[in-house]
Design a protein around this motif. Structure first.
Motif, PDB file in Angstrom:
ATOM      1  N   THR A  85       0.841  -1.200   0.000  1.00  0.00           N
ATOM      2  CA  THR A  85       0.000   0.000   0.000  1.00  0.00           C
ATOM      3  C   THR A  85       0.874   1.247   0.000  1.00  0.00           C
ATOM      4  O   THR A  85       0.642   2.187  -0.758  1.00  0.00           O
ATOM      5  N   GLU A 126       1.371   4.302  -2.921  1.00  0.00           N
ATOM      6  CA  GLU A 126       1.118   5.723  -2.667  1.00  0.00           C
ATOM      7  C   GLU A 126       2.359   6.588  -2.892  1.00  0.00           C
ATOM      8  O   GLU A 126       2.241   7.772  -3.188  1.00  0.00           O
ATOM      9  N   GLU A 127       3.541   6.012  -2.752  1.00  0.00           N
ATOM     10  CA  GLU A 127       4.785   6.798  -2.732  1.00  0.00           C
ATOM     11  C   GLU A 127       5.692   6.583  -3.932  1.00  0.00           C
ATOM     12  O   GLU A 127       6.736   7.229  -4.036  1.00  0.00           O
TER      13      GLU A 127
END
Length: 73
Positions: free
Chosen positions: A37, A41-42
């Protein structure tokens, strides 16, 4: 195993390790899902910081990778 056994290894396009500042990364994750996750996102920020690919580790074991952070063309 402890609470932060899942980690990412950050690599250049040549396969060399890329060092990041503590502000650019997380020391570890309690699960594979949490690690995935976070990378979801990064990834774009990591790419801008000079990371071309990542490898997911559980402790010292390679789970998968290297996985490119570059968008598919």
């Amino acid at each position: 195993m402890g609470d932060t056994d899942w980690t990412w290894r950050y690599e250049s396009a040549a396969g060399d390790l890329v060092s990041l500042t503590p502000a650019d990364t997380v020391d570890g994750f309690p699960s594979q899902a949490d690690a995935e996750t976070w990378i979801g996102e990064e990834w774009a920020r990591l790419l801008e910081a000079g990371v071309d690919a990542v490898t997911l580790l559980e402790g010292d074991r390679v789970v998968y990778g290297p996985m490119s952070l570059h968008p598919a063309t």
